[in-house]
Design an enzyme around this catalytic site. Sequence first.
Site, PDB file in Angstrom:
ATOM      1  N   CYS A 178      -8.999   6.211   5.424  1.00 25.89           N
ATOM      2  CA  CYS A 178      -9.829   4.889   5.211  1.00 25.89           C
ATOM      3  C   CYS A 178     -10.916   5.002   6.348  1.00 25.89           C
ATOM      4  CB  CYS A 178      -8.637   3.632   5.345  1.00 25.89           C
ATOM      5  SG  CYS A 178      -7.618   3.493   4.018  1.00 25.89           S
TER       6      CYS A 178
ATOM      7  N   CYS B  12       0.187  -1.850   6.858  1.00 28.66           N
ATOM      8  CA  CYS B  12      -0.469  -0.923   5.944  1.00 28.66           C
ATOM      9  C   CYS B  12       0.916  -0.274   5.398  1.00 28.66           C
ATOM     10  CB  CYS B  12      -1.353   0.531   6.125  1.00 28.66           C
ATOM     11  SG  CYS B  12      -1.576   1.399   5.001  1.00 28.66           S
TER      12      CYS B  12
ATOM     13  N   CYS C 149      -2.658   8.050   7.709  1.00 28.22           N
ATOM     14  CA  CYS C 149      -2.090   8.848   6.555  1.00 28.22           C
ATOM     15  C   CYS C 149      -3.282   9.664   6.068  1.00 28.22           C
ATOM     16  CB  CYS C 149      -1.450   8.131   5.659  1.00 28.22           C
ATOM     17  SG  CYS C 149      -2.569   7.114   4.445  1.00 28.22           S
TER      18      CYS C 149
ATOM     19  N   ARG D  79      -9.062  -9.598   1.732  1.00 27.07           N
ATOM     20  CA  ARG D  79     -10.343  -8.891   2.232  1.00 27.07           C
ATOM     21  C   ARG D  79     -11.362  -9.532   1.413  1.00 27.07           C
ATOM     22  NH1 ARG D  79     -10.352  -2.965   0.270  1.00 27.07           N
ATOM     23  NH2 ARG D  79      -8.721  -2.799   1.819  1.00 27.07           N
TER      24      ARG D  79
ATOM     25  N   ARG E 175     -16.409  -2.124  -5.487  1.00 27.49           N
ATOM     26  CA  ARG E 175     -15.925  -2.624  -4.211  1.00 27.49           C
ATOM     27  C   ARG E 175     -17.320  -3.158  -3.471  1.00 27.49           C
ATOM     28  NH1 ARG E 175     -10.682  -0.832  -2.526  1.00 27.49           N
ATOM     29  NH2 ARG E 175      -9.579  -0.590  -4.316  1.00 27.49           N
TER      30      ARG E 175
ATOM     31  N   LYS F  63     -10.479   2.789  -8.085  1.00 33.34           N
ATOM     32  CA  LYS F  63     -11.743   2.138  -7.064  1.00 33.34           C
ATOM     33  C   LYS F  63     -12.725   2.775  -7.310  1.00 33.34           C
ATOM     34  CE  LYS F  63      -8.856   2.674  -3.557  1.00 33.34           C
ATOM     35  NZ  LYS F  63      -8.349   2.813  -2.156  1.00 33.34           N
TER      36      LYS F  63
ATOM     37  N   LYS G  78     -16.911   3.020  -5.276  1.00 29.94           N
ATOM     38  CA  LYS G  78     -17.472   2.484  -4.031  1.00 29.94           C
ATOM     39  C   LYS G  78     -19.068   3.009  -3.994  1.00 29.94           C
ATOM     40  CE  LYS G  78     -13.475   2.545  -1.440  1.00 29.94           C
ATOM     41  NZ  LYS G  78     -12.426   3.061  -0.396  1.00 29.94           N
TER      42      LYS G  78
ATOM     43  N   CYS H  49      -8.413   3.534  11.233  1.00 20.40           N
ATOM     44  CA  CYS H  49      -7.691   2.745  10.164  1.00 20.40           C
ATOM     45  C   CYS H  49      -6.848   1.711  10.623  1.00 20.40           C
ATOM     46  CB  CYS H  49      -7.283   3.476   9.050  1.00 20.40           C
ATOM     47  SG  CYS H  49      -5.742   4.231   9.553  1.00 20.40           S
TER      48      CYS H  49
HETATM   49 FE1  SRM Z   1      -8.363   2.112   2.401  1.00 19.99          FE
HETATM   50  C1  SRM Z   1      -5.680   2.019   0.742  1.00 19.99           C
HETATM   51  C2  SRM Z   1      -7.179  -0.181   4.561  1.00 19.99           C
HETATM   52  C3  SRM Z   1     -11.835   1.819   3.741  1.00 19.99           C
HETATM   53  C4  SRM Z   1      -9.333   5.128   0.942  1.00 19.99           C
HETATM   54  N1  SRM Z   1      -6.723   1.097   2.410  1.00 19.99           N
HETATM   55  C5  SRM Z   1      -5.662   1.205   1.431  1.00 19.99           C
HETATM   56  C6  SRM Z   1      -4.549  -0.219   1.941  1.00 19.99           C
HETATM   57  C7  SRM Z   1      -4.947  -1.105   1.046  1.00 19.99           C
HETATM   58  C8  SRM Z   1      -3.193   0.468   1.694  1.00 19.99           C
HETATM   59  C9  SRM Z   1      -2.691   0.135   0.449  1.00 19.99           C
HETATM   60  O1  SRM Z   1      -3.031   0.608  -0.638  1.00 19.99           O
HETATM   61  O2  SRM Z   1      -1.377  -0.425   0.421  1.00 19.99           O
HETATM   62  C10 SRM Z   1      -4.990  -0.309   3.505  1.00 19.99           C
HETATM   63  C11 SRM Z   1      -4.925  -1.633   3.952  1.00 19.99           C
HETATM   64  C12 SRM Z   1      -4.369  -1.618   5.412  1.00 19.99           C
HETATM   65  C13 SRM Z   1      -4.034  -2.997   6.018  1.00 19.99           C
HETATM   66  O3  SRM Z   1      -2.963  -3.111   6.448  1.00 19.99           O
HETATM   67  O4  SRM Z   1      -5.021  -3.666   6.022  1.00 19.99           O
HETATM   68  C14 SRM Z   1      -6.526   0.201   3.643  1.00 19.99           C
HETATM   69  N2  SRM Z   1      -9.189   1.074   3.731  1.00 19.99           N
HETATM   70  C15 SRM Z   1      -8.422   0.017   4.543  1.00 19.99           C
HETATM   71  C16 SRM Z   1      -9.700  -0.530   5.537  1.00 19.99           C
HETATM   72  C17 SRM Z   1      -9.175  -1.935   6.019  1.00 19.99           C
HETATM   73  C18 SRM Z   1      -9.449   0.704   6.804  1.00 19.99           C
HETATM   74  C19 SRM Z   1      -9.886  -0.144   8.198  1.00 19.99           C
HETATM   75  O5  SRM Z   1      -9.185  -0.019   9.171  1.00 19.99           O
HETATM   76  O6  SRM Z   1     -11.322  -0.465   8.048  1.00 19.99           O
HETATM   77  C20 SRM Z   1     -10.974  -0.228   4.941  1.00 19.99           C
HETATM   78  C21 SRM Z   1     -11.226  -1.525   4.136  1.00 19.99           C
HETATM   79  C22 SRM Z   1     -12.716  -1.312   3.341  1.00 19.99           C
HETATM   80  C23 SRM Z   1     -13.094  -2.438   2.794  1.00 19.99           C
HETATM   81  O7  SRM Z   1     -13.501  -3.368   3.390  1.00 19.99           O
HETATM   82  O8  SRM Z   1     -12.971  -2.464   1.332  1.00 19.99           O
HETATM   83  C24 SRM Z   1     -10.597   0.963   4.021  1.00 19.99           C
HETATM   84  N3  SRM Z   1     -10.089   3.419   2.249  1.00 19.99           N
HETATM   85  C25 SRM Z   1     -11.188   3.033   3.071  1.00 19.99           C
HETATM   86  C26 SRM Z   1     -12.147   4.187   2.937  1.00 19.99           C
HETATM   87  C27 SRM Z   1     -13.484   4.318   3.491  1.00 19.99           C
HETATM   88  C28 SRM Z   1     -14.692   3.683   2.708  1.00 19.99           C
HETATM   89  O9  SRM Z   1     -14.411   3.240   1.680  1.00 19.99           O
HETATM   90  O10 SRM Z   1     -15.685   3.995   3.171  1.00 19.99           O
HETATM   91  C29 SRM Z   1     -11.498   5.028   2.067  1.00 19.99           C
HETATM   92  C30 SRM Z   1     -12.178   6.464   1.743  1.00 19.99           C
HETATM   93  C31 SRM Z   1     -13.047   6.466   0.828  1.00 19.99           C
HETATM   94  C32 SRM Z   1     -12.539   6.799  -0.535  1.00 19.99           C
HETATM   95  O11 SRM Z   1     -12.271   5.657  -1.161  1.00 19.99           O
HETATM   96  O12 SRM Z   1     -12.291   7.794  -0.996  1.00 19.99           O
HETATM   97  C33 SRM Z   1     -10.513   4.602   1.738  1.00 19.99           C
HETATM   98  N4  SRM Z   1      -7.769   3.537   1.098  1.00 19.99           N
HETATM   99  C34 SRM Z   1      -7.956   4.828   0.763  1.00 19.99           C
HETATM  100  C35 SRM Z   1      -7.203   5.091  -0.085  1.00 19.99           C
HETATM  101  C36 SRM Z   1      -7.307   6.746  -0.872  1.00 19.99           C
HETATM  102  C37 SRM Z   1      -8.119   6.341  -2.278  1.00 19.99           C
HETATM  103  C38 SRM Z   1      -8.263   7.664  -3.134  1.00 19.99           C
HETATM  104  O13 SRM Z   1      -8.669   7.737  -4.156  1.00 19.99           O
HETATM  105  O14 SRM Z   1      -8.405   8.761  -2.374  1.00 19.99           O
HETATM  106  C39 SRM Z   1      -6.115   4.306  -0.318  1.00 19.99           C
HETATM  107  C40 SRM Z   1      -5.061   4.348  -1.245  1.00 19.99           C
HETATM  108  C41 SRM Z   1      -5.016   4.345  -2.631  1.00 19.99           C
HETATM  109  O15 SRM Z   1      -5.944   3.783  -3.211  1.00 19.99           O
HETATM  110  O16 SRM Z   1      -4.078   4.550  -3.338  1.00 19.99           O
HETATM  111  C42 SRM Z   1      -6.325   3.366   0.441  1.00 19.99           C
HETATM  112 FE1  SF4 Z   2      -3.171   2.913   5.682  1.00 20.66          FE
HETATM  113 FE2  SF4 Z   2      -3.839   5.495   5.453  1.00 20.66          FE
HETATM  114 FE3  SF4 Z   2      -5.573   3.929   4.828  1.00 20.66          FE
HETATM  115 FE4  SF4 Z   2      -4.822   4.049   7.312  1.00 20.66          FE
HETATM  116  S1  SF4 Z   2      -5.555   5.724   6.159  1.00 20.66           S
HETATM  117  S2  SF4 Z   2      -5.127   2.129   6.391  1.00 20.66           S
HETATM  118  S3  SF4 Z   2      -2.615   4.524   7.021  1.00 20.66           S
HETATM  119  S4  SF4 Z   2      -3.898   3.943   3.553  1.00 20.66           S
END
Ligand code: SRM
Ligand code: SF4
Length: 571
Positions: A476, A433, A472, A74, A143, A207, A209, A427
């Site tokens: 995201c 993922c 899930c 990323r 981030r 993390k 943001k 997502c």
């Molecule tokens: Fe996310 C984890 C993809 C934005 C909340 N996210 C992941 C992971 C890295 C899975 C992992 O931990 O193994 C995913 C990788 C998937 C893949 O194969 O690429 C993933 N997140 C993404 C992306 C690519 C989704 C998308 O389709 O665009 C976004 C990348 C953002 C970036 O460029 O930095 C992405 N993730 C978000 C957002 C939205 C935002 O930030 O505006 C959220 C919700 C906001 C938040 O953080 O609360 C988000 N991602 C999570 C979470 C839950 C975190 C939590 O504390 O609740 C996880 C799981 C974790 O961290 O344990 C996670």
């Molecule tokens: Fe993966 Fe869940 Fe984030 Fe979708 S919402 S990219 S399934 S961690």
Amino acid sequence: MTAKPLADVERIKAASRLLRGTIEESLADPVTGALAADDTQLIKFHGSYQQDDRDMRAERRQALLEPAYSFMVRVRIPGGICTSRQWLDLDALAGRHANGTLRLTTRQTIQFHGILKRDLKASLAAIDATLLNTLAACGDVNRNVMSATLPVQRALHEEVLAVARDLSDHLLPRTRAYHEIWLGAERVTPEVEEVEPIYGRNYLPRKFKIGMAVPPDNDVDVFTQDLGYLAIVEDGRLVGFDVTAGGGMGMSFGEPATYPRLGDVLGFCTPEQALAVAVAVVTAQRDLGDRTDRKHARLKYTIDTVGLDAFRTEVERRQGFAFAPARPYAFSHTGDRFGWVGDDRGLWHFGLFVEGGRITDRGAWRARSGLRAIAERHAPEFRLTANQNLLISGIDPDDRGRVAALLAEYGIDGTSEHPARQLALACVGLPTCGLAMADSERYIADFMTRFESLLARHGLADEEITVRMTGCPNGCARPYVAEVALVGKAPGRYNLYLGGAFDGSRLNAQYRENLDEPALLAALDPLLAAYAGHRQSGERFGDFLVRTGIVPAIGSGRAFAAATLRPGAGT
Ligand code: SRM
Ligand code: SF4
């Protein structure tokens, strides 16, 4: 009472020598395509996740092979702005070392998938050569900082962007580990005392943001950010920001102690104070956040634990000044705007719809080739949006016709797309993922085709309705602020959440659980019929569902969790 032990990731961070761990040894190990277990945690801070192709897991297990490991990388692109030269370099990297696609994310940046361990170093070096990098794109740090995309009032957007870039730079980790491991920089000898002035050697509990919005557009979903800045504009000038804290989306099914939450307004600050506020909030979270339980470690839980007033007081103590009272603002729109728009300096921008965020050549839709052609000849800049789309930006009026011709030639002018489809987010989900329970990016196009048929049946074909899908409950695609959200529960099955506000200012609520596609459409059909028949003038779908009691109005994260325990309240 014995103190709760720290989460294991805390041990890994503390022992890592500021994020070095044994990453270099892991990279050099030819026996496996994976890293050592502890290094899989540390490499996130360097902007990469170890993954495996989940579609191939069973087959590989049967053949007694290790999983098909590869790495997601990323890039960190504050405000989502990259030059066309950088775009071309990243495009070349996608073909050389990744799976031939660029994935636009929900945080204004680009992900590559499918990079093999042996190509990781060359990939990060190639990104560095284009004057971008991946440091702190993931991990327990701040981030990618988001900033409103559409530069209609260009000077104003530039001012906000400058603050976003300043915050991003200032909050970067200072360790030289990244440069040593990936860029061959000289090693820091043990004599040299390295410090992380903001983070310390354990970095943040989780993390973090930041997003900056310019009302009336809430394209960055500012209330879902740990720290949000809402630009306050008076007489066309940026006078400061209302600051929000404690937003976040992630939760776990069946665990009511986890919930999505909207940020609360802390108060107003001037542009000159914005950095001090960020440092105060980040360091408060560093010191007060829960390091024993990663599911309870985000700022939203810190604030709910200490209380909003106490948290504000702590932040004010650290920054050395009190917030001024918040000033009025009004959002009317979320998501992106598509097609041509001119700015106040006479330049043109084209909002390109990218379904599921994936830049590739697919049938007649040849985005990867088309964008390459445009970047090579006509566009100075690409602006990545917070909603997985792209703004081809800064086009000279003389070039507009030629860019339009290229968009048409490559089948990407997007003029015939339905408004709900253009607003939809999904997502990544399966197969990369590791946390996905259901498909998301691979399913959104089909689901939207069926949803559009429902809309058409009820005379709602032109309605803007926000639909978001995730594989899930981690959130995201920021599903819990959508009017309609599908959250993956199992292959082909989703929980249905309804009633978020169109402008991202209200959480939705769980309406039904574990539905397959026919059940999802059957649940939505009567609600859309009711909306078509009984909505008030100008009323949005989410607002209608709340006004008519189909779902409750959710005011806090804890209320979200409580409503989830008794879904369908009000029906
Ligand atoms: Fe996310 C984890 C993809 C934005 C909340 N996210 C992941 C992971 C890295 C899975 C992992 O931990 O193994 C995913 C990788 C998937 C893949 O194969 O690429 C993933 N997140 C993404 C992306 C690519 C989704 C998308 O389709 O665009 C976004 C990348 C953002 C970036 O460029 O930095 C992405 N993730 C978000 C957002 C939205 C935002 O930030 O505006 C959220 C919700 C906001 C938040 O953080 O609360 C988000 N991602 C999570 C979470 C839950 C975190 C939590 O504390 O609740 C996880 C799981 C974790 O961290 O344990 C996670
Ligand atoms: Fe993966 Fe869940 Fe984030 Fe979708 S919402 S990219 S399934 S961690």
